[in-house]
Design an enzyme around this catalytic site. Structure first.
Site, mmCIF file in Angstrom:
data_model
loop_
_atom_site.group_PDB
_atom_site.id
_atom_site.type_symbol
_atom_site.label_atom_id
_atom_site.label_comp_id
_atom_site.label_asym_id
_atom_site.label_seq_id
_atom_site.Cartn_x
_atom_site.Cartn_y
_atom_site.Cartn_z
ATOM 1 C CB ALA A 39 35.782 28.891 16.578
ATOM 2 C CG ASP A 40 33.575 28.998 10.865
ATOM 3 O OD1 ASP A 40 34.783 29.099 10.901
ATOM 4 O OD2 ASP A 40 32.989 29.595 10.379
ATOM 5 C CB SER A 41 36.167 23.919 9.875
ATOM 6 O OG SER A 41 35.196 24.412 8.910
ATOM 7 C CG ASP A 43 35.960 31.357 12.654
ATOM 8 O OD1 ASP A 43 36.062 32.343 11.788
ATOM 9 O OD2 ASP A 43 34.875 31.143 13.064
#
Length: 89
Positions: A39-41, A43
């Site tokens: 997951a990225d920021s 998300d």
């Protein structure tokens, strides 16, 4: 609002599965957002928004940065549910 740990976990799990296009059964309380789900920021930001909208919790950027697993997110919601929803920016 009286909510159970299972209700919060299911909401988070289903949100992540939908957002990241994953099988919900692959997500457990010990699942790490970045390492396991990639997951990225953005998300994580949408997850925080979902929790704030659904449970009325307020999570600062500093608090969000300390939450690394699904279980920690559940713990946060249960600890802050209905206690700090008034402080929305």
């Amino acid at each position: 609002m009286d909510i159970s740990r299972e209700q919060v976990f299911v909401l988070i799990r289903d949100h992540l599965a939908d957002e990241l296009d994953l099988d919900a059964t692959a997500i457990a309380e010990g699942t790490r957002f970045k390492e396991d789900l990639e997951a990225d920021s953005l998300d994580l930001y949408t997850l925080v928004q979902e929790l704030e909208d659904t449970y009325g919790v307020h999570m600062s950027d500093e608090q969000a940065a300390q939450i690394l697993t699904v279980g920690q997110a559940v713990d946060f919601v249960l600890a802050h549910n209905g206690t700090s929803g008034e402080r929305r920016p």
